[in-house]
Design a protein around this motif. Structure first.
Motif, mmCIF file in Angstrom:
data_model
loop_
_atom_site.group_PDB
_atom_site.id
_atom_site.type_symbol
_atom_site.label_atom_id
_atom_site.label_comp_id
_atom_site.label_asym_id
_atom_site.label_seq_id
_atom_site.Cartn_x
_atom_site.Cartn_y
_atom_site.Cartn_z
ATOM 1 N N ASN A 278 0.827 -1.206 0.000
ATOM 2 C CA ASN A 278 0.000 0.000 0.000
ATOM 3 C C ASN A 278 0.858 1.251 0.000
ATOM 4 O OD1 ASN A 278 -3.098 0.363 0.421
ATOM 5 N ND2 ASN A 278 -2.653 -1.649 1.290
ATOM 6 N N LEU A 279 1.871 1.255 0.858
ATOM 7 C CA LEU A 279 2.717 2.440 0.979
ATOM 8 C C LEU A 279 3.430 2.758 -0.333
ATOM 9 C CD1 LEU A 279 3.993 4.637 2.769
ATOM 10 C CD2 LEU A 279 5.743 2.974 3.418
ATOM 11 N N PHE A 280 4.078 1.753 -0.928
ATOM 12 C CA PHE A 280 4.905 2.028 -2.106
ATOM 13 C C PHE A 280 4.088 2.206 -3.381
ATOM 14 C CE2 PHE A 280 8.110 0.460 0.796
ATOM 15 C CZ PHE A 280 9.198 1.268 0.495
ATOM 16 N N SER A 281 3.043 1.410 -3.565
ATOM 17 C CA SER A 281 2.290 1.549 -4.812
ATOM 18 C C SER A 281 1.447 2.823 -4.822
ATOM 19 C CB SER A 281 1.390 0.324 -5.046
ATOM 20 O OG SER A 281 0.317 0.302 -4.158
ATOM 21 N N ARG A 282 1.062 3.298 -3.646
ATOM 22 C CA ARG A 282 0.264 4.525 -3.593
ATOM 23 C C ARG A 282 1.102 5.787 -3.779
ATOM 24 N NH1 ARG A 282 -5.028 4.316 -1.200
ATOM 25 N NH2 ARG A 282 -5.645 2.191 -0.666
ATOM 26 N N LEU A 283 2.409 5.682 -3.686
ATOM 27 C CA LEU A 283 3.239 6.874 -3.900
ATOM 28 C C LEU A 283 2.994 7.475 -5.272
ATOM 29 C CD1 LEU A 283 6.655 5.795 -2.325
ATOM 30 C CD2 LEU A 283 4.954 7.355 -1.374
ATOM 31 N N GLY A 284 2.878 6.605 -6.282
ATOM 32 C CA GLY A 284 2.626 7.098 -7.632
ATOM 33 C C GLY A 284 1.173 7.434 -7.868
ATOM 34 N N SER A 285 0.276 6.524 -7.508
ATOM 35 C CA SER A 285 -1.141 6.729 -7.821
ATOM 36 C C SER A 285 -1.740 7.881 -7.021
ATOM 37 C CB SER A 285 -1.927 5.445 -7.572
ATOM 38 O OG SER A 285 -1.786 5.010 -6.237
ATOM 39 N N SER A 286 -1.259 8.125 -5.798
ATOM 40 C CA SER A 286 -1.792 9.231 -4.995
ATOM 41 C C SER A 286 -1.401 10.590 -5.563
ATOM 42 C CB SER A 286 -1.295 9.118 -3.551
ATOM 43 O OG SER A 286 -1.781 7.950 -2.939
ATOM 44 N N ALA A 287 -0.348 10.626 -6.350
ATOM 45 C CA ALA A 287 0.075 11.894 -6.944
ATOM 46 C C ALA A 287 -0.786 12.283 -8.149
ATOM 47 C CB ALA A 287 1.540 11.799 -7.379
ATOM 48 N N MET A 288 -1.501 11.320 -8.725
ATOM 49 C CA MET A 288 -2.247 11.599 -9.952
ATOM 50 C C MET A 288 -3.393 12.604 -9.763
ATOM 51 S SD MET A 288 -0.675 10.104 -12.353
ATOM 52 C CE MET A 288 -1.854 10.049 -13.704
ATOM 53 N N PRO A 289 -4.213 12.520 -8.703
ATOM 54 C CA PRO A 289 -5.264 13.533 -8.537
ATOM 55 C C PRO A 289 -4.713 14.933 -8.320
ATOM 56 C CG PRO A 289 -5.728 11.597 -7.194
ATOM 57 C CD PRO A 289 -4.326 11.443 -7.706
ATOM 58 N N PHE A 290 -3.471 15.039 -7.838
ATOM 59 C CA PHE A 290 -2.811 16.339 -7.686
ATOM 60 C C PHE A 290 -2.245 16.828 -9.011
ATOM 61 C CE2 PHE A 290 1.683 17.839 -7.168
ATOM 62 C CZ PHE A 290 1.398 19.173 -6.887
ATOM 63 N N MET A 291 -1.566 15.925 -9.751
ATOM 64 C CA MET A 291 -0.844 16.348 -10.946
ATOM 65 C C MET A 291 -1.739 16.539 -12.167
ATOM 66 S SD MET A 291 2.636 14.100 -10.678
ATOM 67 C CE MET A 291 3.062 14.583 -12.344
ATOM 68 N N THR A 292 -2.763 15.711 -12.314
ATOM 69 C CA THR A 292 -3.561 15.760 -13.543
ATOM 70 C C THR A 292 -4.305 17.084 -13.711
ATOM 71 O OG1 THR A 292 -3.791 13.347 -13.420
ATOM 72 C CG2 THR A 292 -5.244 14.521 -14.936
ATOM 73 N N PRO A 293 -5.097 17.544 -12.726
ATOM 74 C CA PRO A 293 -5.745 18.858 -12.918
ATOM 75 C C PRO A 293 -4.733 19.983 -13.067
ATOM 76 C CG PRO A 293 -6.697 17.689 -11.036
ATOM 77 C CD PRO A 293 -5.460 16.951 -11.424
ATOM 78 N N LEU A 294 -3.562 19.836 -12.446
ATOM 79 C CA LEU A 294 -2.541 20.880 -12.506
ATOM 80 C C LEU A 294 -1.957 20.987 -13.913
ATOM 81 C CD1 LEU A 294 -1.428 22.825 -10.387
ATOM 82 C CD2 LEU A 294 0.450 21.224 -9.994
ATOM 83 N N VAL A 295 -1.589 19.853 -14.513
ATOM 84 C CA VAL A 295 -1.010 19.896 -15.851
ATOM 85 C C VAL A 295 -2.038 20.347 -16.881
ATOM 86 C CG1 VAL A 295 -1.459 17.467 -16.446
ATOM 87 C CG2 VAL A 295 0.478 18.658 -17.491
ATOM 88 N N LEU A 296 -3.293 19.962 -16.688
ATOM 89 C CA LEU A 296 -4.325 20.379 -17.637
ATOM 90 C C LEU A 296 -4.509 21.891 -17.632
ATOM 91 C CD1 LEU A 296 -7.056 17.614 -17.084
ATOM 92 C CD2 LEU A 296 -5.456 17.826 -18.997
ATOM 93 N N GLN A 297 -4.417 22.513 -16.435
ATOM 94 C CA GLN A 297 -4.615 23.967 -16.357
ATOM 95 C C GLN A 297 -3.340 24.747 -16.677
ATOM 96 O OE1 GLN A 297 -7.270 25.334 -12.932
ATOM 97 N NE2 GLN A 297 -6.952 23.202 -12.338
ATOM 98 N N VAL A 298 -2.222 24.315 -16.097
ATOM 99 C CA VAL A 298 -0.983 25.094 -16.223
ATOM 100 C C VAL A 298 -0.360 24.949 -17.604
ATOM 101 C CG1 VAL A 298 1.376 25.321 -15.351
ATOM 102 C CG2 VAL A 298 -0.514 25.013 -13.750
ATOM 103 N N SER A 299 -0.353 23.723 -18.146
ATOM 104 C CA SER A 299 0.369 23.479 -19.403
ATOM 105 C C SER A 299 -0.527 23.365 -20.624
ATOM 106 C CB SER A 299 1.201 22.190 -19.280
ATOM 107 O OG SER A 299 2.172 22.322 -18.268
ATOM 108 N N LEU A 300 -1.788 22.939 -20.434
ATOM 109 C CA LEU A 300 -2.675 22.757 -21.583
ATOM 110 C C LEU A 300 -3.761 23.817 -21.675
ATOM 111 C CD1 LEU A 300 -3.124 18.863 -21.728
ATOM 112 C CD2 LEU A 300 -1.303 20.306 -22.645
ATOM 113 N N GLY A 301 -3.839 24.701 -20.688
ATOM 114 C CA GLY A 301 -4.758 25.827 -20.777
ATOM 115 C C GLY A 301 -6.210 25.516 -20.495
ATOM 116 N N TYR A 302 -6.506 24.393 -19.833
ATOM 117 C CA TYR A 302 -7.884 24.069 -19.494
ATOM 118 C C TYR A 302 -8.402 25.035 -18.430
ATOM 119 C CZ TYR A 302 -7.891 19.512 -21.898
ATOM 120 O OH TYR A 302 -7.858 18.516 -22.823
#
Length: 478
Positions: A278-302
């Motif tokens: 749980n600890l190690f596999s969630r390191l990557g997947s837990s970052a996705m809800p943070f990174m995805t909306p951020l990249v869509l707004q900051v880099s793709l202009g959503y």
């Protein structure tokens, strides 16, 4: 076997209202875990910060929850479920008000800590009240009802947050908690059992301080690693002290008659593997809800609302996969499912490095939906394998330990993503949206590699051990 008449009987009105009350608390907690993600760029703009440096807002909330969860059961026994539940709602509402009034990032992070302390108690104490109020044959039915808001909160959170940012301001994602919390306080005073007559067990304060301090120091060290200069040097010191605290807790627990978590828990092989996985596999997947909306707004202009709506496929994919989980595990076994699925999850996270303005929206929607489905299978399998072999008298401690690890992994995952993103930002610069996009691409690859490390842990599970017997109960954040 036919369902007993007791299990099939309708719930009493008072107990039914208790379920709605606990569901309301769970909804507040899960909603706030996701509603903030789409608002981070707007917060950064108002506070004069870089959007890529706003991860501490999420880390503070998750870490505060992880730190307080181990004490939740003792607090409920010592002060009563009603008093602690109402205090949790009060803290959550107070933290929400302070968040809405925060003029800068430091004060916002401090307010999120207060909010997280309240959120940490909402589900464990509420679930304890349900456990004490319902007979054994009705408990699964009752707790399944409470689990539904845990799915609804993440479903509407990103879109609701984006809508509020676009048509009002980011402050309203916190103000909305105030009327809901006040309703919860009034309902708690009327419908929550007092639970004052419970005899509290002794509380291992020394062990708690070492465990909580270790978790906090390690998480803060991860967050500070990419800052450079003095902060980077202090991160090394915090990491050493954090690891020393965690090691000290383990040595302390071995000789303590009633530690927070009995060392006998860790004699269960599936629990050991499940917690570390749980600890190690969630390191990557837990970052996705943070990174995805951020990249869509900051880099793709959503727009914020558009970015929030793009998270819906992830949640829908997750919900559609739930009915298939048991069937898949029965067919292939926990070891094979988790080893294979972790590989697929890691590749999917890394595949977001191909994100660009030229990627067709339907393809991105499909990518997010598949990620949600694979991530859901991962969480369900990990949670179940962690708890399924525990003896009844260890079930409560094991569940609290799992909840703590989940929240710790969420905070550390976002902290790690923020640190890696800052490192790539320093390398590529931030002159244009294209520069930030390359920083995001590198971070997606690195978070995928971090996830891949968990396959080494899941290979330690027995071969062809299939689903059966107990289940992990209502899932949190998964």
């Amino acid at each position: 076997m036919p369902e007993s008449s007791t299990a099939a009987a309708p719930l009493s009105p008072m107990r039914n209202k208790l379920l709605w009350l606990v569901s309301l608390g769970f909804f507040m907690q899960t909603l706030d875990s996701t509603i903030v993600n789409t608002a981070l760029p707007a917060m950064a703009r108002d506070m004069g910060e870089s959007p890529l440096h706003m991860h501490s807002v999420i880390v503070a909330y998750s870490l505060a929850m992880a730190v307080l969860i181990p004490a939740s059961g003792w607090l409920a026994d010592r002060f009563g479920t009603r008093r602690v539940f109402m205090s949790a709602i009060g803290l959550f509402v107070l933290g929400s008000v302070l968040c809405a009034l925060s003029p800068n990032l430091n004060l916002l992070v401090a307010a999120r800590v207060i909010q997280g302390l309240g959120g940490a108690l909402l589900l464990p104490v509420g679930r304890l009240a349900v456990l004490r109020a319902f007979p054994r044959e009705q408990f699964i039915r009752a707790i399944s009802f409470v689990a539904i808001p845990g799915l609804v909160g993440p479903l509407i959170g990103p879109t609701l947050g984006g809508w509020m940012v676009e048509f009002a301001s980011w402050h309203w994602i916190f103000w909305v908690n105030v009327p809901v919390g006040l309703i919860g306080l009034l309902a708690s005073a009327r419908y929550m059992p007092a639970g004052e007559n419970m005899q509290p067990r002794s509380f291992d304060l020394t062990g708690y301080v070492m465990l909580a301090g270790g978790m906090a120091l390690v998480s803060l060290a991860v967050e500070s690693m990419a800052s450079g200069g003095v902060r980077s040097a202090s991160a090394l010191i915090m990491m050493v002290f954090g690891l020393a605290c965690l090691s000290g807790y383990w040595l302390h627990a071995l000789r303590k008659p009633e530690p927070l978590f009995a060392p006998e828990l860790f004699t269960v092989r599936t629990l050991r593997v499940g917690l570390l996985g749980n600890l190690f596999s969630r390191l990557g997947s837990s970052a996705m809800p943070f990174m995805t909306p951020l990249v869509l707004q900051v880099s793709l202009g959503y727009s914020p609302m558009h970015a929030g709506m793009m998270m819906l496929p992830t949640v829908i994919g997750s919900m559609l996969t739930k009915p298939l989980v048991t069937r898949v595990i029965h067919r292939f076994g926990y070891r094979e499912v988790l080893v294979t699925n972790t590989w697929v999850l890691a590749l999917l996270i890394a595949s977001f490095s191909f994100i660009s303005p030229d990627v067709p929206v339907p393809l991105l929607i499909a990518q997010l939906g598949i990620f949600g489905a694979v991530n859901s299978l991962q969480f369900s399998a990990m949670n179940t394998v962690t708890l399924k072999d525990l003896l009844p008298h260890f079930a409560s401690s094991g569940n609290s330990l799992l909840s703590m690890v989940q929240m710790l992994a969420m905070g550390m995952g976002v902290a790690a993503a923020g640190a890696v993103l800052a490192a790539f930002q320093a390398h590529f610069g931030m002159a244009t949206a294209g520069d930030t996009l390359w920083a995001f691409r590198g971070t997606f690859i690195m978070m995928g590699l971090l996830t891949l490390a968990a396959t080494l842990l899941f290979t330690q599970l027995p071969r062809q051990e299939q689903a059966g017997g107990s289940t992990a109960g209502p899932e949190q954040h998964g």
